[in-house]
Design an enzyme around this catalytic site. Structure first.
Site, PDB file in Angstrom:
ATOM      1  N   ARG A  29       0.851  -1.197   0.000  1.00 55.85           N
ATOM      2  CA  ARG A  29       0.000   0.000   0.000  1.00 55.85           C
ATOM      3  C   ARG A  29       0.889   1.250   0.000  1.00 55.85           C
ATOM      4  NH1 ARG A  29      -0.824   4.730   2.532  1.00 55.85           N
ATOM      5  NH2 ARG A  29      -0.519   3.763   4.567  1.00 55.85           N
ATOM      6  N   HIS A 306      40.973  -1.803  10.586  1.00 54.61           N
ATOM      7  CA  HIS A 306      39.691  -2.444  10.895  1.00 54.61           C
ATOM      8  C   HIS A 306      39.780  -3.954  10.654  1.00 54.61           C
ATOM      9  CE1 HIS A 306      36.731   1.136  10.749  1.00 54.61           C
ATOM     10  NE2 HIS A 306      37.944   1.588  10.959  1.00 54.61           N
TER      11      HIS A 306
HETATM   12  C1  HCA Z   1      -1.156   8.952   3.332  1.00 57.46           C
HETATM   13  C2  HCA Z   1      -1.788   8.191   4.433  1.00 57.46           C
HETATM   14  C3  HCA Z   1      -0.838   7.582   5.413  1.00 57.46           C
HETATM   15  C4  HCA Z   1      -1.703   6.764   6.355  1.00 57.46           C
HETATM   16  C5  HCA Z   1      -0.987   6.102   7.463  1.00 57.46           C
HETATM   17  C6  HCA Z   1      -1.812   5.118   8.245  1.00 57.46           C
HETATM   18  C7  HCA Z   1      -0.058   8.660   6.186  1.00 57.46           C
HETATM   19  O1  HCA Z   1      -0.944  10.121   3.503  1.00 57.46           O
HETATM   20  O2  HCA Z   1      -0.865   8.343   2.289  1.00 57.46           O
HETATM   21  O3  HCA Z   1      -2.925   4.773   7.837  1.00 57.46           O
HETATM   22  O4  HCA Z   1      -1.358   4.704   9.315  1.00 57.46           O
HETATM   23  O5  HCA Z   1       1.151   8.707   6.063  1.00 57.46           O
HETATM   24  O6  HCA Z   1      -0.694   9.443   6.877  1.00 57.46           O
HETATM   25  O7  HCA Z   1       0.092   6.773   4.760  1.00 57.46           O
HETATM   26 CU    CU Z   2       2.128   7.164   5.017  1.00 58.05          CU
END
Ligand code: HCA
Ligand code: CU
Length: 485
Positions: A29, A306
């Site tokens: 993701r 080293h």
């Molecule tokens: C983004 C969202 C996120 C969400 C992080 C999470 C962030 O800006 O893409 O859901 O814990 O960095 O806030 O990645």
């Molecule tokens: Cu993030």
């Protein structure tokens, strides 16, 4: 299905009892939000399965609203009966939650910007309206039987009292975790420790994640500080991929937990290097050699002083033993090397020398290194042959040399591909050439199976169309002597 549900329950019980830290991997993701990165369905599945083998507790598989392809991948991963909890990342809107539900994930992570700048510039919504949207989305997801995490995006720039209000509302609506997102990477370990302690107290011990961006290179440090303050889930990606400078890297967080804090994140450390190279290949984002833990130089020693010390006791110049990763330390020999280093290298190459020969070889290596940028094993062997007056290459276990010719796809820039190829272990040189093939790579390996692995790695470089390989049967040095003097 039953077994997977049961083992997840057991994991949770164990975690509760042991005060365990869980790694949440978001390569699929957050990692796919890296510029230039789009994994195929097959790549996503393979990465998810490998992450599960490695033993991360949670896998953030993607944001189903991004595209049909991403949604399909999330669905497939959710249906793999992995040990890890599978999460879909969604906005606080019903349509997004519906897509996640359709994928059959274990949990949805609902995120919504909460800082003044996000409220104003992104949503044009009031504090109250944002809370309402969050509550509605959390309730909707809970009503449909999935676990919910709420992420106040840009939490670290959100007013404290509002942050507590919006998180409390999400918890009341049924979320069981809050992710403290340092969305723009502006925290320090001190401020992160303080914020997580504050939230943990104000939210009556709610279970917290930390999600730290690396804009100032502090993601790992901030994640560890958040963990010390009470967070029990740390967000990571393989190779630290993610928006801009990325987030905390899986292997760095895992090794720091283990060797610096004595905490076992429950993963198989010896699989980390392989996982990292897989993601390098599939993402097309290649690590610099001095990347901690997984970079090619992470356990290389160069200065003579080293090396002499490391040969006596590796702990003199190593933070931890590379064998926990299944890696070996490497002795680099060039003009910085002393006799100890050269002796160790010759031992490794299976070449026996006496004291006088060793001195001569060391001197010649230094001379060559003043003229040549990279001293390769082949150079050292050539110098040894000259000094010893006999052929030593047959004695060397570093037996197989390959010349790999590489054709690159027409739309890619050959120099970029070369930069990637020269980071593959065993590759001693690479040349951009004219003709049917675009690149010629000189690879030195111990045996055929290692050569095969290297060829596979070259083929795996994104943009490589095909390769053909020649095995070197005999090598001769020309008049102009690349090797020795
Ligand atoms: C983004 C969202 C996120 C969400 C992080 C999470 C962030 O800006 O893409 O859901 O814990 O960095 O806030 O990645
Ligand atoms: Cu993030």
């Amino acid at each position: 299905m039953f077994f997977s549900g049961f083992s997840k329950l057991m994991d949770f019980v164990m975690w509760k009892m042991g005060g365990k830290v869980i790694l949440l991997d978001s390569t699929l993701r957050e990692g796919e939000q890296t510029p230039g990165v789009s994994f195929t369905m097959e790549e996503k599945l393979e990465i998810a399965k490998m992450l599960d083998d490695v033993g991360v507790g949670m896998i953030e598989a993607g944001s189903p609203m991004v595209s049909e392809g991403v949604k399909e991948a999330v669905k497939k991963i959710a249906n793999e009966s992995l040990r890890a909890e599978v999460i879909a990342h969604v906005r606080a809107v019903k349509e997004d939650v519906d897509l996640a539900l359709d994928c059959g994930v274990d949990r949805v992570a609902i995120f919504m910007g909460t800082s003044p700048i996000h409220r104003k510039a992104k949503f044009k919504l009031s504090e109250k309206e944002i809370i309402e949207k969050v509550v509605k989305a959390v309730e909707y997801a809970r009503d449909h039987g999935v676990k919910v995490r709420f992420t106040p995006e840009d939490a670290t720039r959100t007013e404290r009292d509002y942050l507590v209000r919006v998180c409390s509302a999400a918890l009341e609506a049924g979320a069981d975790r809050i992710s403290v997102a340092d969305t723009v990477g502006i925290m320090t370990p001190d401020s992160m420790y303080e914020l997580v302690s504050f939230l943990s107290q104000k939210l009556s011990g709610a279970r917290l994640d930390v999600h730290c961006h690396n804009d100032l290179g502090l993601a790992v440090a901030n994640s560890l500080a958040g963990m010390k303050a009470g967070a029990d889930v740390i967000h990571v990606t393989v190779n630290g991929l993610g928006e801009r400078a990325g987030i905390a890297s899986l292997s760095e967080v895992a090794v720091a937990l283990k060797v610096l804090m004595g905490i076992d994140p429950g993963i198989k450390f010896h699989l980390l290097t392989e996982l990292s190279s897989m993601v390098e290949r599939y993402s097309g984002v290649y690590l610099s050699p001095h990347t901690p833990i997984i970079g090619t130089n992470a356990f290389s020693h160069k200065a003579g002083v080293h090396i002499a010390a490391v040969l006596a006791d590796p702990a003199t110049y190593e933070a931890f033993d590379p064998s926990i990763l299944g890696r070996r330390r490497k002795i680099v020999v060039d003009r910085y090397a002393g006799k100890h280093a050269v002796k160790a290298k010759l031992d490794e190459l299976g070449v026996e020398v006496d004291e006088e020969q060793l001195e001569k070889i060391t001197k010649k290596i230094k001379e060559l290194s003043d003229r040549k940028k990279r001293i390769e094993n082949a150079d050292i062997l050539a110098i040894a042959e000259k000094v010893l007056g006999r052929n030593v290459r047959g004695e060397s276990p570093e037996g197989v040399m390959g010349i790999v010719m590489v054709k690159v796809e027409s739309h890619v820039y050959t120099t970029n591909i070369i930069r990637r190829i020269i980071n593959i272990p065993g590759v001693e040189s690479a040349f951009e050439v004219s003709g049917d093939y675009d690149i010629v790579v000189y690879v030195q390996t111990r045996d055929m199976s290692e050569l095969n692995e290297r060829i596979e790695a070259i083929r795996g470089v994104r943009g490589v169309e095909r390769t053909t390989t020649k095995i070197v049967l005999k090598k001769f040095d020309g008049q102009n002597k690349i090797h020795g003097t």
